[in-house]
Write a protein that holds these residues in place. Structure first.
Motif, PDB file in Angstrom:
ATOM      1  N   THR A  17       0.538  -0.779   0.013  1.00 63.32           N
ATOM      2  CA  THR A  17      -0.234   0.090  -0.602  1.00 63.32           C
ATOM      3  C   THR A  17       0.861   1.357   0.110  1.00 63.32           C
ATOM      4  O   THR A  17       2.496   1.307   0.543  1.00 63.32           O
ATOM      5  CB  THR A  17      -0.881   0.387   1.782  1.00 63.32           C
ATOM      6  OG1 THR A  17      -0.100   0.041   2.682  1.00 63.32           O
ATOM      7  CG2 THR A  17      -2.016  -0.901   1.553  1.00 63.32           C
ATOM      8  N   MET A  34      -3.302   3.162  -2.350  1.00 59.98           N
ATOM      9  CA  MET A  34      -3.666   2.533  -3.035  1.00 59.98           C
ATOM     10  C   MET A  34      -3.083   0.896  -2.507  1.00 59.98           C
ATOM     11  O   MET A  34      -2.376   1.139  -1.221  1.00 59.98           O
ATOM     12  CB  MET A  34      -2.138   2.846  -4.350  1.00 59.98           C
ATOM     13  CG  MET A  34      -2.018   1.882  -5.080  1.00 59.98           C
ATOM     14  SD  MET A  34      -0.656   2.634  -6.156  1.00 59.98           S
ATOM     15  CE  MET A  34      -1.670   4.279  -6.860  1.00 59.98           C
ATOM     16  N   TYR A  36      -2.236  -2.156  -4.139  1.00 58.68           N
ATOM     17  CA  TYR A  36      -1.189  -2.980  -5.472  1.00 58.68           C
ATOM     18  C   TYR A  36      -0.826  -4.263  -4.778  1.00 58.68           C
ATOM     19  O   TYR A  36      -0.741  -4.381  -3.849  1.00 58.68           O
ATOM     20  CB  TYR A  36      -0.054  -1.996  -5.170  1.00 58.68           C
ATOM     21  CG  TYR A  36       0.669  -2.800  -6.143  1.00 58.68           C
ATOM     22  CD1 TYR A  36       0.281  -3.066  -7.791  1.00 58.68           C
ATOM     23  CD2 TYR A  36       1.991  -3.564  -5.879  1.00 58.68           C
ATOM     24  CE1 TYR A  36       1.273  -4.193  -9.194  1.00 58.68           C
ATOM     25  CE2 TYR A  36       1.984  -4.445  -6.962  1.00 58.68           C
ATOM     26  CZ  TYR A  36       2.373  -3.986  -8.417  1.00 58.68           C
ATOM     27  OH  TYR A  36       3.495  -4.711  -9.713  1.00 58.68           O
ATOM     28  N   ALA A  72      -4.602  -3.389  -9.254  1.00 54.82           N
ATOM     29  CA  ALA A  72      -4.474  -2.270  -8.222  1.00 54.82           C
ATOM     30  C   ALA A  72      -6.116  -1.840  -7.306  1.00 54.82           C
ATOM     31  O   ALA A  72      -7.092  -2.004  -8.215  1.00 54.82           O
ATOM     32  CB  ALA A  72      -4.023  -1.336  -8.890  1.00 54.82           C
ATOM     33  N   VAL A  74      -7.265   2.314  -6.045  1.00 55.28           N
ATOM     34  CA  VAL A  74      -6.998   3.325  -6.206  1.00 55.28           C
ATOM     35  C   VAL A  74      -8.078   4.699  -5.526  1.00 55.28           C
ATOM     36  O   VAL A  74      -9.078   4.114  -5.772  1.00 55.28           O
ATOM     37  CB  VAL A  74      -7.107   4.247  -6.994  1.00 55.28           C
ATOM     38  CG1 VAL A  74      -6.587   6.119  -6.248  1.00 55.28           C
ATOM     39  CG2 VAL A  74      -5.734   3.853  -7.994  1.00 55.28           C
ATOM     40  N   THR A  95      -8.491   7.654 -14.096  1.00 56.69           N
ATOM     41  CA  THR A  95      -7.843   7.328 -12.922  1.00 56.69           C
ATOM     42  C   THR A  95      -7.573   5.898 -12.763  1.00 56.69           C
ATOM     43  O   THR A  95      -5.902   5.579 -12.795  1.00 56.69           O
ATOM     44  CB  THR A  95      -8.903   7.122 -11.113  1.00 56.69           C
ATOM     45  OG1 THR A  95      -9.374   8.090 -11.146  1.00 56.69           O
ATOM     46  CG2 THR A  95      -7.681   6.655 -10.459  1.00 56.69           C
ATOM     47  N   ALA A  99      -3.179   5.653 -13.078  1.00 54.96           N
ATOM     48  CA  ALA A  99      -2.426   3.506 -12.143  1.00 54.96           C
ATOM     49  C   ALA A  99      -2.227   2.958 -13.092  1.00 54.96           C
ATOM     50  O   ALA A  99      -0.839   2.397 -12.649  1.00 54.96           O
ATOM     51  CB  ALA A  99      -3.993   3.530 -11.790  1.00 54.96           C
ATOM     52  N   VAL A 110      -7.653  -1.856 -12.987  1.00 49.96           N
ATOM     53  CA  VAL A 110      -7.826  -0.975 -11.432  1.00 49.96           C
ATOM     54  C   VAL A 110      -8.865  -1.080 -11.233  1.00 49.96           C
ATOM     55  O   VAL A 110      -9.877  -0.754 -11.900  1.00 49.96           O
ATOM     56  CB  VAL A 110      -7.257  -0.211 -12.532  1.00 49.96           C
ATOM     57  CG1 VAL A 110      -6.625   1.649 -11.295  1.00 49.96           C
ATOM     58  CG2 VAL A 110      -5.546  -0.102 -12.720  1.00 49.96           C
ATOM     59  N   ILE A 131      -1.425   9.571  -7.623  1.00 50.41           N
ATOM     60  CA  ILE A 131      -1.392   8.262  -7.946  1.00 50.41           C
ATOM     61  C   ILE A 131       0.574   8.596  -8.091  1.00 50.41           C
ATOM     62  O   ILE A 131       0.719   7.571  -7.902  1.00 50.41           O
ATOM     63  CB  ILE A 131      -2.104   8.437  -8.937  1.00 50.41           C
ATOM     64  CG1 ILE A 131      -3.477   7.638  -8.565  1.00 50.41           C
ATOM     65  CG2 ILE A 131      -1.453   6.503 -10.140  1.00 50.41           C
ATOM     66  CD1 ILE A 131      -4.457   7.725 -10.054  1.00 50.41           C
TER      67      ILE A 131
END
Length: 408
Positions: A17, A34, A36, A72, A74, A95, A99, A110, A131
């Motif tokens: 994160t 975020m 991931y 991911a 966001v 977004t 990302a 995403v 981001i």
């Protein structure tokens, strides 16, 4: 059997994160996060039942249903990106594009989530900058996960996270989660964003089935104020990095996972209910002795959403008539002259009514029991063996203050 461990979404293998202060609405605090995964994840999700759905909800519903995998998430706090028209969906796409470029993952992998004020447009320059700032800072430490949990708060007063581990097939499997939610909370999902990560290997179909079944007894059983939000989202990501044999059928391994998932979701749900806007107490309602689960659910939800009952809990007043009244207008059929009611907390337990009639109890002791930060009411309707538990909070002066000027 699972073991509770320290941390949240970064504890499972492969998850990282990052968080940042993007200045989307708040000043001098982090407002973006975020999540991931090093490996592609199976994704499952449940979403608001409100007809008015925010753009991120629609975006995530499509990703969960149609994308081969997700990698991911966001998240932004402060602005909900709800009731924002075509522009709102465009923000989700932008977004995902940002990302994708920053993380080198497909846009279709995403997921996005927003929480905050309805109707405001997102400042995409700030969100994209957020981001770009987060991608190089991704970390799998417990501290990074905790910071991410803090950054997604709105009117929440504290971060909310939990994690557990268990063994299947000789492999250690971890399930971790974080959430936010404090107001506009009502059964059938709420102004809550919940993110659960796990390194278990499981089919997408069973992951979704496990989540869909579990929300009925967890997130769908909490209420703060009776308002169902536009943005409710619960996402589960499973990257398979625990190395267990993939779960493709409902066997013992699946049941172990379901138990762990239930603990994580129930814990997060209770953390939200106990952090309701302005509240001073978590209020738990157990209905037992019901003839069916549906009856118990209806009765417990009716009690937990009763404004008069919630006000009585705030006043530490054992006003049991309000509880019986809430049961009576719930729509569930029962005999009020058979109901037993109990209050309990860390300060003790006490039966208040028997067969629908008040006992000669001590008001002083009742007030002491109801003055604890966690209070439980147990209603026995004596009709069968079914039961259900709902969670809410008291109704305080501060709830009105917070929501009277929420947009300012």
């Amino acid at each position: 059997m699972y073991t509770v461990i320290e941390g949240g979404v970064t504890v499972a293998a492969g998850f990282q994160t990052a968080s940042t202060a993007a200045g989307i609405k708040y000043k001098n605090r982090k407002d973006m996060a975020m999540i991931y995964s090093e490996k592609p994840c199976k994704a499952a999700g449940t979403f608001t039942t409100n007809i008015v759905k925010a753009a991120p909800v629609k975006w995530d519903q499509k990703i969960v249903k149609e994308s081969e995998y997700a990698q991911a998430v966001v998240i932004n706090a402060g602005i909900a990106n709800a009731c924002t028209g075509a522009e709102g969906m465009g923000y989700c796409a932008e977004t995902a594009q940002a990302a994708s470029a920053a993380l080198n993952v497909p846009e279709s992998a995403v997921l996005v989530a927003s929480t905050g004020v309805i109707g405001m447009q997102l400042p995409m320059d700030k969100l994209k900058a957020g981001i770009a700032a987060m991608a190089p800072e991704l970390s799998g430490t417990i501290e990074s996960g905790t910071e991410a949990a803090k950054s997604i708060m709105t009117t929440d007063t504290r971060k909310k996270e939990v994690a557990v581990q268990f063994e299947i097939g000789g492999k250690t499997v971890t399930v971790g989660g974080m959430c936010k939610g404090s107001g506009m909370i009502h059964p059938n999902m709420c102004t809550m964003l919940s993110f659960v990560t796990t390194d278990i290997a499981i089919s997408k179909e069973l992951l979704q089935e496990a989540l869909s079944a579990d929300v009925k007894d967890t997130y769908n059983m909490i209420s703060v104020d009776g308002d169902t939000s536009t943005n409710d989202t619960c996402l589960v990501l499973a990257n398979g990095m625990a190395g267990n044999a993939e779960i493709t059928e409902k066997n013992a391994d699946y049941e172990e996972f379901c138990k762990a998932l239930n603990y994580v979701n129930e814990t997060l749900a209770k953390k939200m209910a106990g952090d309701g806007e302005g509240c001073t107490a978590l209020f738990e309602v157990k209905v037992i002795g019901a003839e069916s689960k549906a009856q118990a659910v209806t009765l417990s939800k009716s009690i937990i959403t009763s404004s008069l009952t919630k006000a009585a809990i705030f006043g530490h007043d054992a006003n049991w008539g309000r509880i019986l009244c809430a049961m009576g207008y719930s729509g569930a059929q029962f005999d009020p002259e058979k109901v037993d009611l109990f209050f309990e907390s860390a300060a003790g337990s006490m039966q208040i009514i028997k067969d629908g009639v008040a006992l000669d109890y001590s008001e002083e002791q009742a007030t002491k029991i109801l003055s604890e930060p966690e209070v439980t009411a147990i209603a026995d309707v004596k009709m069968g063996n079914a039961s259900a538990t709902a969670w809410g909070c008291d109704l305080t002066f501060d709830y009105v203050k917070i929501n009277a000027d929420y947009r300012s």
